[in-house]
Design an enzyme around this catalytic site. Sequence first.
Site, PDB file in Angstrom:
ATOM      1  N   ASP A 161       3.672  -6.195   3.513  1.00  0.00           N
ATOM      2  CA  ASP A 161       3.520  -5.163   4.401  1.00  0.00           C
ATOM      3  C   ASP A 161       4.250  -5.373   5.694  1.00  0.00           C
ATOM      4  O   ASP A 161       5.089  -6.156   5.802  1.00  0.00           O
ATOM      5  CB  ASP A 161       2.013  -5.022   4.887  1.00  0.00           C
ATOM      6  N   GLU A 167      -4.992   1.871   2.529  1.00  0.00           N
ATOM      7  CA  GLU A 167      -5.005   0.607   3.263  1.00  0.00           C
ATOM      8  C   GLU A 167      -5.340   0.952   4.784  1.00  0.00           C
ATOM      9  O   GLU A 167      -6.053   0.036   5.432  1.00  0.00           O
ATOM     10  CB  GLU A 167      -3.846  -0.003   3.093  1.00  0.00           C
ATOM     11  N   GLU A 168      -4.832   1.902   5.119  1.00  0.00           N
ATOM     12  CA  GLU A 168      -4.930   2.204   6.533  1.00  0.00           C
ATOM     13  C   GLU A 168      -6.259   2.541   7.094  1.00  0.00           C
ATOM     14  O   GLU A 168      -6.235   2.775   8.460  1.00  0.00           O
ATOM     15  CB  GLU A 168      -3.900   3.468   6.799  1.00  0.00           C
ATOM     16  N   HIS A 173       3.613   3.066  12.933  1.00  0.00           N
ATOM     17  CA  HIS A 173       2.616   4.323  13.185  1.00  0.00           C
ATOM     18  C   HIS A 173       3.022   5.545  14.154  1.00  0.00           C
ATOM     19  O   HIS A 173       2.554   6.258  14.549  1.00  0.00           O
ATOM     20  CB  HIS A 173       1.165   3.869  13.679  1.00  0.00           C
ATOM     21  N   HIS A 210       0.790  -1.422   0.111  1.00  0.00           N
ATOM     22  CA  HIS A 210       0.110   0.032  -0.138  1.00  0.00           C
ATOM     23  C   HIS A 210       0.703   1.250  -0.096  1.00  0.00           C
ATOM     24  O   HIS A 210       1.924   1.450   0.588  1.00  0.00           O
ATOM     25  CB  HIS A 210      -1.060   0.079   1.089  1.00  0.00           C
ATOM     26  N   ASP A 212       5.955   1.856   6.916  1.00  0.00           N
ATOM     27  CA  ASP A 212       4.655   1.366   6.651  1.00  0.00           C
ATOM     28  C   ASP A 212       3.754   2.019   5.730  1.00  0.00           C
ATOM     29  O   ASP A 212       3.159   3.088   6.084  1.00  0.00           O
ATOM     30  CB  ASP A 212       3.941   1.185   8.099  1.00  0.00           C
TER      31      ASP A 212
HETATM   32 ZN   LIG Z   1       0.472  -1.177   6.443  1.00  0.00          ZN
END
Ligand SMILES: [Zn+2]
Lengths: 330, 346
Positions: A215, A192-193, A301, A63, A162
Amino acid sequence: MKDLIQKLVESWGPSGYEDRVRELIRAEIADVVDEWRVDALGNLIAVRKPIRPGGMRVMLAAHMDEIGVMATYVDEKGFIRFTNIGGVYPLNLRGGRVQFRDGRVGVINREEKAEGDPTLAQMFIDVGAASREDCPVRVGDPAVFLRDFVDLGPRLVAKALDDRVGCAILIEVMKQLQDTPHEVVGVFTVQEEVGLRGATTSAFGVEPDLALAIDVTATGDTPEARKRPMKLGAGPAIKVKDRGMLAHPKVKDRLIETAERLGIPYQLEVLELGSTDAASIQTSRAGVPTGCVSIPTRYLHSPSEMVDYEDVTNTVRLILGFLREPIDLG
Amino acid sequence: MDTWALLKQLSEAPGVSGDEGAVRAILKEAIAPYVDEIRVDALGNLIAVQRATVEDPLRVMVEAHMDEVGLMVIRADKDGYLQFQKVGGIDDRILPAKAVRVGKDAIPGVIGIKPIHLLGSAERKKVLGVDDLRIDIGASSREEAERLVKRGDRAVFDTTFADLGPRVKGKAFDDRAGCTVLAALLAAGPYPVELHAVFAVQEEIGLRGARVAAYGIDPDLAIALEGTVADDLLKEKDESPTTELGKGPALTAMDRSVIVDPRLLRFLIQTAEQAGIPYQIKQPGVGGTDAGRIHLVREGVPSAVVAVPCRYIHGPVSLLDKQDMDWTIQLMEAALKRISPDVLAR
Ligand SMILES: [Zn+2]
Ligand SMILES: [Zn+2]
């Protein structure tokens, strides 16, 4: 590959606004793929035709989007209230900086009177405006973390590893792919998130016979971390399960066999929380045998995610090895 | 088309999720003169097609949901009171002492509550949930109640529409306001797009109708019309009102269900600015709409949301500003006249 990763992570692309990342990737791969297209939601779909017969249509997904924030209100004094785009933790925000699409930078802080750990509603962005009228940011404007890429040698630190590291791996696979019986469809997905949205529509469009998501995954190798089996530097993580999916056992076994055959270190991934595009691809149309290769990543994140560079290069090798021969799911 | 008469009629019709027949019948009659095809799909969505004024048009789905939040009767007590459940998101605190209409015969009832004289101070502070409450339809035995009402019957708030001058009040403006806007758009057509108007079922219980309608239509782009939260009463803190009455249609940038396609958001803003129509951006991150399902159908559908701000939605009475609704119709008309495939160019 470090240059490529740096370019990708320093690019600006919260969920729903991936166009700059997409353009960067398109420019990287346009010459090495047989076709590419951008679908209605913005997924970049690149195809490499098979070199020899006997294969299937394999979808590889990584992603493009990153988590971020969006302005929800500008108060009289010019402070910006915001909401999350994807999984944003208030604790990772205080004192941090975000960047809007036009390059403008804001700092994040919190209401001092609010006690304990703040909620997002108790935080604000300050772009140095003196009043609402003076504030250049409008309600609905998105922003992402502002943080430089750092090369620590064996390890890399950046925002948005990510899943830009997954994008970098997928770009390398598309570039290096030789001698495969498979039609390999590299899909750089959007959103995606915020709920695996781009993978949902692109899997419907691609209709693959088999799919792999690329991922990141959380690790348990930091001080007093939650118990998790994955760690940095122990090789790509071959997913067994996460909260959203059980990897197809044959796909998982095939990945393990490939790693063992090529002498690539690997670890098995069991993740209690979180999920990836693989979960939505798996249940597309009449179902798709799906697996996932994850890059172990610390501090997910946050503005400073960390990966091991050898894990990254080994993931490229693992996926190339996986694609070399016909795959029997029988 | 008299939009206010239609809104009144729609607002006063019962249409709890899964039981939208009365609303559908009103809309079918209202739009029939203006459309080229009309059908009801397997889930009950009312789908009408208005052909384009040009060759090779964009296929545009414009959608509003017919259903409203409400109650469902579970069983009658031996004393004739009706146990019920909520359908869709309703705050328990607003239920007690409300007048309701039950079932297709619109049996009048009231959600019973002890009078204040009998309440202790602790009891007065307690929020009563659906398990503590009953609908009283004046029956005194289970048999008597079951002659009038069956398990599964829906109940709606018993609310009369009223014109307050610049504003109107009535129940279920979420989303009968959107339904009215969509009907008015059909009346003002045709447009240089093939307009697929969808009056959807079952939004309030999980965006169910719009998904199958979108799958069937497979449009090039979609716009969901809503009656959305206005939270513009006095606040303790300088914070977002979500939307405000009298400031024009609310455009969504992002909610919990969808990130609006930036190309469509930009297009709608430009359209409003060129036409001199006021607009506001709804507080991002709040709520969800049918666009959340529509945009994920098949290979994906670029989607946007345009809403009429409404106060007090999901309660017995909602309130909207007439000018906001007129502006919403004007904005959508201008958008449907202007939109071209260029809008989707990357
Ligand atoms: Zn991810
Ligand atoms: Zn609604």
